[in-house]
Write a protein that holds these residues in place. Sequence first.
Motif, mmCIF file in Angstrom:
data_model
loop_
_atom_site.group_PDB
_atom_site.id
_atom_site.type_symbol
_atom_site.label_atom_id
_atom_site.label_comp_id
_atom_site.label_asym_id
_atom_site.label_seq_id
_atom_site.Cartn_x
_atom_site.Cartn_y
_atom_site.Cartn_z
ATOM 1 N N LEU A 15 -12.317 -59.804 -33.566
ATOM 2 C CA LEU A 15 -12.160 -61.169 -34.060
ATOM 3 C C LEU A 15 -13.507 -61.749 -34.475
ATOM 4 O O LEU A 15 -13.614 -62.385 -35.538
ATOM 5 C CB LEU A 15 -11.507 -62.052 -33.001
ATOM 6 N N ALA A 16 -14.532 -61.518 -33.681
ATOM 7 C CA ALA A 16 -15.864 -62.024 -34.025
ATOM 8 C C ALA A 16 -16.343 -61.427 -35.343
ATOM 9 O O ALA A 16 -16.921 -62.130 -36.195
ATOM 10 C CB ALA A 16 -16.851 -61.711 -32.906
ATOM 11 N N GLN A 17 -16.073 -60.142 -35.529
ATOM 12 C CA GLN A 17 -16.476 -59.489 -36.784
ATOM 13 C C GLN A 17 -15.696 -60.049 -37.968
ATOM 14 O O GLN A 17 -16.265 -60.261 -39.062
ATOM 15 C CB GLN A 17 -16.269 -57.985 -36.668
ATOM 16 N N ALA A 18 -14.403 -60.309 -37.776
ATOM 17 C CA ALA A 18 -13.593 -60.866 -38.863
ATOM 18 C C ALA A 18 -14.030 -62.280 -39.215
ATOM 19 O O ALA A 18 -14.107 -62.647 -40.403
ATOM 20 C CB ALA A 18 -12.120 -60.858 -38.456
ATOM 21 N N LEU A 19 -14.329 -63.071 -38.213
ATOM 22 C CA LEU A 19 -14.806 -64.440 -38.460
ATOM 23 C C LEU A 19 -16.148 -64.416 -39.183
ATOM 24 O O LEU A 19 -16.363 -65.169 -40.150
ATOM 25 C CB LEU A 19 -14.923 -65.196 -37.142
ATOM 26 N N ALA A 20 -17.054 -63.558 -38.724
ATOM 27 C CA ALA A 20 -18.370 -63.467 -39.367
ATOM 28 C C ALA A 20 -18.242 -63.043 -40.825
ATOM 29 O O ALA A 20 -18.925 -63.579 -41.714
ATOM 30 C CB ALA A 20 -19.254 -62.496 -38.592
ATOM 31 N N ALA A 21 -17.336 -62.107 -41.094
ATOM 32 C CA ALA A 21 -17.136 -61.660 -42.475
ATOM 33 C C ALA A 21 -16.571 -62.782 -43.332
ATOM 34 O O ALA A 21 -16.982 -62.977 -44.485
ATOM 35 C CB ALA A 21 -16.199 -60.452 -42.490
ATOM 36 N N SER A 22 -15.624 -63.538 -42.782
ATOM 37 C CA SER A 22 -15.048 -64.659 -43.518
ATOM 38 C C SER A 22 -16.109 -65.700 -43.847
ATOM 39 O O SER A 22 -16.181 -66.202 -44.978
ATOM 40 C CB SER A 22 -13.923 -65.293 -42.697
ATOM 41 N N ILE A 23 -16.956 -65.996 -42.875
ATOM 42 C CA ILE A 23 -18.028 -66.980 -43.083
ATOM 43 C C ILE A 23 -19.033 -66.476 -44.117
ATOM 44 O O ILE A 23 -19.446 -67.214 -45.026
ATOM 45 C CB ILE A 23 -18.717 -67.284 -41.738
ATOM 46 N N ASP A 24 -19.408 -65.218 -43.994
ATOM 47 C CA ASP A 24 -20.431 -64.666 -44.888
ATOM 48 C C ASP A 24 -19.958 -64.559 -46.333
ATOM 49 O O ASP A 24 -20.783 -64.580 -47.254
ATOM 50 C CB ASP A 24 -20.864 -63.277 -44.403
ATOM 51 N N LYS A 28 -21.474 -69.229 -50.933
ATOM 52 C CA LYS A 28 -22.750 -69.799 -50.509
ATOM 53 C C LYS A 28 -23.682 -68.646 -50.165
ATOM 54 O O LYS A 28 -23.231 -67.522 -49.887
ATOM 55 C CB LYS A 28 -22.566 -70.686 -49.273
ATOM 56 N N PRO A 29 -24.974 -68.891 -50.151
ATOM 57 C CA PRO A 29 -25.889 -67.859 -49.641
ATOM 58 C C PRO A 29 -25.647 -67.614 -48.151
ATOM 59 O O PRO A 29 -25.169 -68.501 -47.429
ATOM 60 C CB PRO A 29 -27.275 -68.465 -49.875
ATOM 61 N N LEU A 30 -25.973 -66.424 -47.689
ATOM 62 C CA LEU A 30 -25.815 -66.099 -46.280
ATOM 63 C C LEU A 30 -26.563 -67.098 -45.402
ATOM 64 O O LEU A 30 -27.746 -67.374 -45.629
ATOM 65 C CB LEU A 30 -26.333 -64.686 -46.000
ATOM 66 N N GLY A 31 -25.862 -67.653 -44.428
ATOM 67 C CA GLY A 31 -26.502 -68.563 -43.477
ATOM 68 C C GLY A 31 -26.801 -69.942 -44.011
ATOM 69 O O GLY A 31 -27.441 -70.752 -43.327
ATOM 70 N N ALA A 40 -18.477 -72.738 -36.480
ATOM 71 C CA ALA A 40 -17.188 -72.221 -36.960
ATOM 72 C C ALA A 40 -16.821 -70.930 -36.243
ATOM 73 O O ALA A 40 -15.658 -70.728 -35.847
ATOM 74 C CB ALA A 40 -17.250 -71.989 -38.471
ATOM 75 N N LEU A 41 -17.798 -70.055 -36.064
ATOM 76 C CA LEU A 41 -17.558 -68.809 -35.348
ATOM 77 C C LEU A 41 -17.131 -69.090 -33.905
ATOM 78 O O LEU A 41 -16.158 -68.502 -33.398
ATOM 79 C CB LEU A 41 -18.818 -67.950 -35.369
ATOM 80 N N GLN A 42 -17.831 -70.005 -33.260
ATOM 81 C CA GLN A 42 -17.510 -70.349 -31.874
ATOM 82 C C GLN A 42 -16.091 -70.909 -31.753
ATOM 83 O O GLN A 42 -15.330 -70.503 -30.874
ATOM 84 C CB GLN A 42 -18.512 -71.380 -31.337
ATOM 85 N N ILE A 43 -15.729 -71.826 -32.635
ATOM 86 C CA ILE A 43 -14.397 -72.437 -32.566
ATOM 87 C C ILE A 43 -13.312 -71.390 -32.800
ATOM 88 O O ILE A 43 -12.276 -71.378 -32.125
ATOM 89 C CB ILE A 43 -14.286 -73.602 -33.569
ATOM 90 N N ALA A 328 -16.113 -80.499 -39.926
ATOM 91 C CA ALA A 328 -16.664 -79.839 -41.113
ATOM 92 C C ALA A 328 -16.731 -78.332 -40.925
ATOM 93 O O ALA A 328 -16.463 -77.565 -41.866
ATOM 94 C CB ALA A 328 -18.057 -80.401 -41.409
ATOM 95 N N ALA A 329 -17.075 -77.892 -39.713
ATOM 96 C CA ALA A 329 -17.145 -76.451 -39.450
ATOM 97 C C ALA A 329 -15.775 -75.802 -39.602
ATOM 98 O O ALA A 329 -15.637 -74.723 -40.198
ATOM 99 C CB ALA A 329 -17.705 -76.213 -38.048
ATOM 100 N N VAL A 330 -14.745 -76.456 -39.076
ATOM 101 C CA VAL A 330 -13.379 -75.926 -39.196
ATOM 102 C C VAL A 330 -12.914 -75.966 -40.647
ATOM 103 O O VAL A 330 -12.312 -75.007 -41.159
ATOM 104 C CB VAL A 330 -12.423 -76.727 -38.295
ATOM 105 N N ASN A 331 -13.209 -77.052 -41.320
ATOM 106 C CA ASN A 331 -12.713 -77.223 -42.688
ATOM 107 C C ASN A 331 -13.345 -76.244 -43.669
ATOM 108 O O ASN A 331 -12.656 -75.711 -44.561
ATOM 109 C CB ASN A 331 -12.932 -78.660 -43.151
ATOM 110 N N PHE A 332 -14.649 -75.996 -43.538
ATOM 111 C CA PHE A 332 -15.234 -75.047 -44.494
ATOM 112 C C PHE A 332 -14.686 -73.641 -44.242
ATOM 113 O O PHE A 332 -14.449 -72.872 -45.191
ATOM 114 C CB PHE A 332 -16.770 -75.086 -44.457
ATOM 115 N N LEU A 333 -14.434 -73.305 -42.979
ATOM 116 C CA LEU A 333 -13.888 -71.989 -42.673
ATOM 117 C C LEU A 333 -12.492 -71.820 -43.272
ATOM 118 O O LEU A 333 -12.155 -70.761 -43.808
ATOM 119 C CB LEU A 333 -13.841 -71.795 -41.148
ATOM 120 N N ASN A 334 -11.699 -72.882 -43.228
ATOM 121 C CA ASN A 334 -10.320 -72.794 -43.694
ATOM 122 C C ASN A 334 -10.140 -73.067 -45.187
ATOM 123 O O ASN A 334 -9.205 -72.551 -45.806
ATOM 124 C CB ASN A 334 -9.448 -73.782 -42.915
#
Length: 348
Positions: A15-24, A28-31, A40-43, A328-334
């Motif tokens: 799950l952590a890997q999937a979330l990180a991939a979704s965020i990356d 946007k540029p990485l990070g 977002a990853l934590q939530i 904002a963290a949840v919304n950008f992820l979704n």
Amino acid sequence: MRIPDILPLNQTGELAQALAASIDHKTKPLGALGQLEKLALQIGLVQQSCTPGLQRPVMLVFAADHGIAETGVSPFPQAVTQQMVLNFLAGGAAINVFARQAGMQLRVVDAGVNHVFEPCPALIDAKVAMGTANFLHSPAMTAAQCATAVQRGMALASAEIEAGTNILAFGEMGIANTSSAAALMSVLCELPVHQCAGRGTGLDDVGLQHKISIIEQALAHHALPRDDVKQVLATLGGFEIAMMAGAMLASAERRALIIVDGFIASSALLVAARLQPAVLDYCVFAHCSGEAGHRLLLSQLGTRPLLDLGLRLGEGTGAALAYPLVQAAVNFLNEMASFASAQVSGPA
């Protein structure tokens, strides 16, 4: 006193890997979204979902009085605690304004105010006693009182979660409670009192030195073992601090996100984390307050807060102000497009 079983978040699993991939792979540029990406990853990990959501956000404000106030460690009289509770109930305090603005439901909890309030739908009566004893001379709470406060906090948080809440923020009100927080921090972190105690509600230099001296005398009198966290809490804490610690533990046990406010709330979390370290995985630290010991306490907890506005009001105000960043963290992820879905070229 039951200590909840809290599962640490798996920071390296699928799950952590999937979330990180979704965020990356967002457009946007990485990070580039900084702390919001970590949030977002934590939530996602807390909720065990790649598409987390925030439901029925609640702000619990715990109020209680402290016997140590009679030694003059605060420039305000103890009666201000009850007066501010009435202000909360009337909707006129800063936390009322900020909670309304953030769309958070506000619960005011009488954990141990030295006043008998008229029954009021907006006030939760969880009173353990009419304030703590003066910890300069005796333990602030009996072991039974402390356990009761912790258990009531757990029950209050659990009730909100059962009603559909998955994010809780915590605030407090209690004249002289910065003295309790500083004393707890000094013992549990093995730090000198002068690094932990601050001006509270506005002490001058003479008042601050008096406050430090009183706390030092109390710690010398009790000679507490730092590894007996329950005894330290009962001896130096307050009903609102113990109740918050219990509520935080129950929230994490049931996989709800916790927004930690300022110095007092952080001292409650310090207690909770000494009892069950995994609680920290579920915490979002709202801000670094202007109270002298808070920055150092955050460092001891190994965390970085979202905001640094020089606040030192308490009441949960910093947590309410930080809540839109959690949104904002949840919304950008979704909602934010990925490079593939937007047909935007990614980094080479």
